[in-house]
Motif scaffolding. Sequence first.
Motif, PDB file in Angstrom:
ATOM      1  N   GLY A 121      -7.644  13.072  -7.129  1.00  0.00           N
ATOM      2  CA  GLY A 121      -7.883  11.849  -7.895  1.00  0.00           C
ATOM      3  C   GLY A 121      -7.208  10.641  -7.270  1.00  0.00           C
ATOM      4  N   ALA A 122      -5.942  10.781  -6.922  1.00  0.00           N
ATOM      5  CA  ALA A 122      -5.223   9.665  -6.300  1.00  0.00           C
ATOM      6  C   ALA A 122      -5.832   9.296  -4.955  1.00  0.00           C
ATOM      7  CB  ALA A 122      -3.744  10.031  -6.131  1.00  0.00           C
ATOM      8  N   SER A 123      -6.183  10.321  -4.174  1.00  0.00           N
ATOM      9  CA  SER A 123      -6.774  10.059  -2.859  1.00  0.00           C
ATOM     10  C   SER A 123      -8.132   9.387  -2.995  1.00  0.00           C
ATOM     11  CB  SER A 123      -6.911  11.370  -2.076  1.00  0.00           C
ATOM     12  OG  SER A 123      -5.648  11.966  -1.880  1.00  0.00           O
ATOM     13  N   SER A 124      -8.926   9.824  -3.956  1.00  0.00           N
ATOM     14  CA  SER A 124     -10.254   9.234  -4.162  1.00  0.00           C
ATOM     15  C   SER A 124     -10.156   7.780  -4.596  1.00  0.00           C
ATOM     16  CB  SER A 124     -11.035  10.035  -5.217  1.00  0.00           C
ATOM     17  OG  SER A 124     -11.348  11.308  -4.735  1.00  0.00           O
ATOM     18  N   LEU A 125      -9.270   7.503  -5.530  1.00  0.00           N
ATOM     19  CA  LEU A 125      -9.128   6.127  -6.020  1.00  0.00           C
ATOM     20  C   LEU A 125      -8.704   5.172  -4.913  1.00  0.00           C
ATOM     21  CD1 LEU A 125      -7.424   6.697  -9.492  1.00  0.00           C
ATOM     22  CD2 LEU A 125      -9.654   5.637  -9.085  1.00  0.00           C
ATOM     23  N   THR A 126      -7.796   5.640  -4.056  1.00  0.00           N
ATOM     24  CA  THR A 126      -7.255   4.744  -3.029  1.00  0.00           C
ATOM     25  C   THR A 126      -8.093   4.701  -1.757  1.00  0.00           C
ATOM     26  OG1 THR A 126      -5.771   6.526  -2.321  1.00  0.00           O
ATOM     27  CG2 THR A 126      -4.868   4.891  -3.841  1.00  0.00           C
ATOM     28  N   THR A 127      -8.958   5.678  -1.575  1.00  0.00           N
ATOM     29  CA  THR A 127      -9.814   5.700  -0.386  1.00  0.00           C
ATOM     30  C   THR A 127     -11.214   5.171  -0.678  1.00  0.00           C
ATOM     31  OG1 THR A 127      -8.612   7.604   0.485  1.00  0.00           O
ATOM     32  CG2 THR A 127     -10.759   7.159   1.440  1.00  0.00           C
ATOM     33  N   LEU A 128     -11.786   5.597  -1.812  1.00  0.00           N
ATOM     34  CA  LEU A 128     -13.178   5.283  -2.123  1.00  0.00           C
ATOM     35  C   LEU A 128     -13.348   4.462  -3.392  1.00  0.00           C
ATOM     36  CD1 LEU A 128     -14.506   8.925  -1.580  1.00  0.00           C
ATOM     37  CD2 LEU A 128     -14.527   7.072   0.100  1.00  0.00           C
ATOM     38  N   GLY A 129     -12.358   4.483  -4.255  1.00  0.00           N
ATOM     39  CA  GLY A 129     -12.521   3.926  -5.590  1.00  0.00           C
ATOM     40  C   GLY A 129     -11.945   2.543  -5.771  1.00  0.00           C
ATOM     41  N   SER A 130     -11.542   2.280  -6.997  1.00  0.00           N
ATOM     42  CA  SER A 130     -11.133   0.924  -7.389  1.00  0.00           C
ATOM     43  C   SER A 130      -9.838   0.457  -6.736  1.00  0.00           C
ATOM     44  CB  SER A 130     -11.003   0.850  -8.917  1.00  0.00           C
ATOM     45  OG  SER A 130     -10.087   1.829  -9.372  1.00  0.00           O
ATOM     46  N   LEU A 131      -9.064   1.369  -6.133  1.00  0.00           N
ATOM     47  CA  LEU A 131      -7.812   0.986  -5.477  1.00  0.00           C
ATOM     48  C   LEU A 131      -7.942   0.917  -3.956  1.00  0.00           C
ATOM     49  CD1 LEU A 131      -5.291   3.152  -7.566  1.00  0.00           C
ATOM     50  CD2 LEU A 131      -6.104   0.829  -8.022  1.00  0.00           C
ATOM     51  N   ARG A 132      -9.164   1.001  -3.442  1.00  0.00           N
ATOM     52  CA  ARG A 132      -9.358   1.065  -1.984  1.00  0.00           C
ATOM     53  C   ARG A 132      -8.927  -0.199  -1.255  1.00  0.00           C
ATOM     54  NH1 ARG A 132     -14.211   0.423  -4.332  1.00  0.00           N
ATOM     55  NH2 ARG A 132     -15.561  -1.262  -3.638  1.00  0.00           N
ATOM     56  N   GLU A 133      -8.869  -1.339  -1.961  1.00  0.00           N
ATOM     57  CA  GLU A 133      -8.478  -2.588  -1.306  1.00  0.00           C
ATOM     58  C   GLU A 133      -6.970  -2.804  -1.292  1.00  0.00           C
ATOM     59  OE1 GLU A 133     -10.636  -4.278   0.355  1.00  0.00           O
ATOM     60  OE2 GLU A 133     -12.316  -3.087  -0.378  1.00  0.00           O
ATOM     61  N   LEU A 134      -6.214  -1.906  -1.900  1.00  0.00           N
ATOM     62  CA  LEU A 134      -4.760  -2.044  -1.874  1.00  0.00           C
ATOM     63  C   LEU A 134      -4.240  -1.972  -0.438  1.00  0.00           C
ATOM     64  CD1 LEU A 134      -3.427   0.284  -4.746  1.00  0.00           C
ATOM     65  CD2 LEU A 134      -3.379  -2.213  -4.693  1.00  0.00           C
ATOM     66  N   PRO A 135      -3.151  -2.673  -0.143  1.00  0.00           N
ATOM     67  CA  PRO A 135      -2.510  -2.473   1.167  1.00  0.00           C
ATOM     68  C   PRO A 135      -2.075  -1.017   1.312  1.00  0.00           C
ATOM     69  CG  PRO A 135      -1.587  -4.375   0.021  1.00  0.00           C
ATOM     70  CD  PRO A 135      -2.461  -3.676  -0.962  1.00  0.00           C
ATOM     71  N   VAL A 136      -2.016  -0.541   2.535  1.00  0.00           N
ATOM     72  CA  VAL A 136      -1.715   0.870   2.774  1.00  0.00           C
ATOM     73  C   VAL A 136      -0.373   1.271   2.165  1.00  0.00           C
ATOM     74  CG1 VAL A 136      -1.267   2.604   4.554  1.00  0.00           C
ATOM     75  CG2 VAL A 136      -3.159   1.012   4.829  1.00  0.00           C
ATOM     76  N   ASP A 137       0.631   0.415   2.247  1.00  0.00           N
ATOM     77  CA  ASP A 137       1.932   0.789   1.687  1.00  0.00           C
ATOM     78  C   ASP A 137       1.863   0.956   0.173  1.00  0.00           C
ATOM     79  OD1 ASP A 137       1.573  -2.012   1.497  1.00  0.00           O
ATOM     80  OD2 ASP A 137       3.728  -2.329   1.293  1.00  0.00           O
ATOM     81  N   GLU A 138       1.015   0.179  -0.495  1.00  0.00           N
ATOM     82  CA  GLU A 138       0.830   0.334  -1.937  1.00  0.00           C
ATOM     83  C   GLU A 138       0.082   1.636  -2.243  1.00  0.00           C
ATOM     84  OE1 GLU A 138       2.021  -1.547  -4.465  1.00  0.00           O
ATOM     85  OE2 GLU A 138       3.140  -2.623  -2.924  1.00  0.00           O
ATOM     86  N   LYS A 139      -0.852   1.990  -1.389  1.00  0.00           N
ATOM     87  CA  LYS A 139      -1.549   3.268  -1.570  1.00  0.00           C
ATOM     88  C   LYS A 139      -0.561   4.427  -1.483  1.00  0.00           C
ATOM     89  CE  LYS A 139      -6.030   1.775   0.239  1.00  0.00           C
ATOM     90  NZ  LYS A 139      -7.096   2.021   1.218  1.00  0.00           N
TER      91      LYS A 139
END
Length: 196
Positions: A160-178
């Motif tokens: 879930g966390a990986s999907s949100l940060t890679t493909l989902g609503s959190l994908r635009e976060l800076p990498v350090d925030e991911k």
Amino acid sequence: MVQQERPYHHGNLRNEIVRVGLELITEGGTEAVGIRETARRLGVSASAAYRHFESRAELLDAVRDAVLVNVADQLQEALDDHAESDVATRLEAISRAYFQFSIDNPKQFQALATAFPLAEDWQTAPGRPLRILTSIIDDIEPSVDDALTSSLAAWAIVQGASSLTTLGSLRELPVDEKWKVQQRTTEILLKGLGLR
């Protein structure tokens, strides 16, 4: 006329089709994978490729299995680096490795949304990611069934966390925030398993 050398060895065309399918999925996601395009890149006829895969769906399944094997290799490497560590440290290591895979290979990771093996497939080669996770959780659960259930729940959390940060609503976060999301997710997982 000089005949162009084919980029595969006779008898190995199926594996070469899967290899090219992996290249296609890395470039353009699941939508880019097709039998005709893999055949074109290999310099063979589509009919030759269809002798190994009857449909695009069959090819895509084989490519997804190859992605799962790639993920398992990355998880195993992380686990080997922490082989003597406690359960919490090993879980943290493979959680980070999985998250790193999602960041490094977003198009391949996209295929995992529907490719992760069902519980009954966990002993197969593509099921190695789940088997690796279960081998760690075995150390804290009283039975194989409990370990498998907890492994599936743990995978859902990490996925879930990986999907949100890679493909989902959190994908635009800076990498350090991911990575902060990943770290906090792992902390919650470890608490849920009674390891923190």
